[in-house]
Design a protein around this motif. Structure first.
Motif: not given
Length: 353
Positions: A242-257, A279-289
């Motif tokens: 159940k990844c969170n799918i974040i849309k954006g742009t990849w530039t030189n291995d850096v993602f811009i949401p 796309i930048y997939p973030v697993r639920p446990e990969q977030w830090q609150l």
């Protein structure tokens, strides 16, 4: 070894499988994972010999067993099957169920036929039913019935064991116990196993390789840890874990949401295919609150579920809904709290966003 080569199967105008390729090595535990209607049961039926493909072929140990013009039926294949509904005979005892394939299956080795009593005892001991050998199915619990089904399927030592969602009729705690039984059976029989399921936790826990299917096609086939940490497609990312799918742009291995153009996110192992799609997939446990300190990326807690060792949060971020799994040892948040979000890197450090 079993090879599925460019297999396509249709039901009237509906195409259930689209040119599927799959290799099953000797002794391998394969989990076929996907939602209802994805084609996983159709693939199992083809491997069992219940139908012919409209194109392509299936080869078992260099012998073509299924093609458009040829079909070797199930009884002439060295396979065992475990069904979702157990499929036990009400008039037979546990002992008789296990003895039946030893007497009648054409692939039962001659050495086994010479020691049927011993083989039945060994199999019942393996599945923990030696004390229930004289009982009938009506006298057994659900878990015991499933053990009988396993015992019957492995009695004649098949090369291939096919399982069609065998644990779906059991309660949650019993399913956990039966996973251990299946893994024990796999270790001791050395049979190849093809296990059809829609339960991702079963697939991740037991399989050597997971084959994720969607709309009659294989989206990805790899080891469980690869499927989970490096999904190749958006479907795999969302279906497994159940990844969170974040849309954006990849530039030189850096993602811009897309919604946060001033942010720069690190590459945490995103596949080339997902990068190409922005796309930048973030697993639920990969977030830090953390508590809100007026940073750019923040949201509001809209739902909280306590899960024992974890707390599952639903966070509304602008127009998106993101899922976050946090440790019970971290700060506790409640519905209505405003929080910052950051992405954990591989080294478990966090990059503030």
């Amino acid at each position: 070894m079993i090879e599925v080569q460019k297999v396509t199967q249709t039901y009237h105008s509906f195409t259930a499988l689209h040119s599927v390729d799959l290799t099953i090595h000797n002794g391998e535990f394969i989990a076929i994972l996907g939602p209802s209607g994805c084609g996983k049961t159709t693939l199992l039926k083809l491997l069992a010999g219940f139908m012919k493909p409209v194109s392509g072929k299936i080869v078992m140990d260099t012998t073509v067993v299924a093609s458009k013009s040829k079909l070797v039926p199930p009884e002439k294949r060295n396979i065992g099957m475990v069904f979702q509904s157990f499929a036990l005979w009400p008039h037979m005892t546990v002992y008789q169920h296990v003895k039946f394939p030893l007497l009648h299956h054409p692939y039962t080795a001659y050495a086994l036929k010479g020691r049927i009593e011993e083989r039945v005892h060994d199999v019942l001991s393996l599945v923990g039913l030696e004390k229930l050998s004289n009982r009938y199915p009506a006298q057994l619990s659900g878990g015991q019935k499933q053990r009988v089904a396993f015992a019957r399927a492995i009695a004649h030592q098949p090369n291939l064991l096919l399982m069609d969602e065998p644990l779906s009729a059991l309660d949650a705690e019993l399913r956990m116990d039966m996973r251990k039984e299946i893994q024990k059976i796999h270790r001791q029989t050395h049979a190849s196993i093809v296990y059809v399921t829609h339960d991702q936790s079963e697939a991740l826990a037991m399989a050597d390789k997971i084959v994720v299917m969607n709309n009659g096609k294989i989206e990805q086939a790899a080891r469980p840890e690869v499927i989970y940490t490096k999904p190749e497609t958006e479907f795999v990312a969302k279906f497994v874990g159940k990844c969170n799918i974040i849309k954006g742009t990849w530039t030189n291995d850096v993602f811009i949401p897309e919604q946060f153009p001033l942010e720069r996110w690190p590459d945490i192992g995103v596949s080339v295919n997902l990068k190409q799609k922005g796309i930048y997939p973030v697993r639920p446990e990969q977030w830090q609150l953390t508590k809100d300190h007026n940073q750019v990326l923040n949201g509001v807690i809209t739902f909280v579920q306590y899960q024992g060792k974890e707390i599952h949060y639903t966070v509304e971020v602008k127009n998106d809904i993101w899922t976050v799994h946090d440790s019970v040892h971290s700060s506790r948040f409640y519905v209505g709290d405003r929080v910052n979000l950051s992405v954990k890197t591989k080294s478990t450090e966090t990059v503030l966003i």
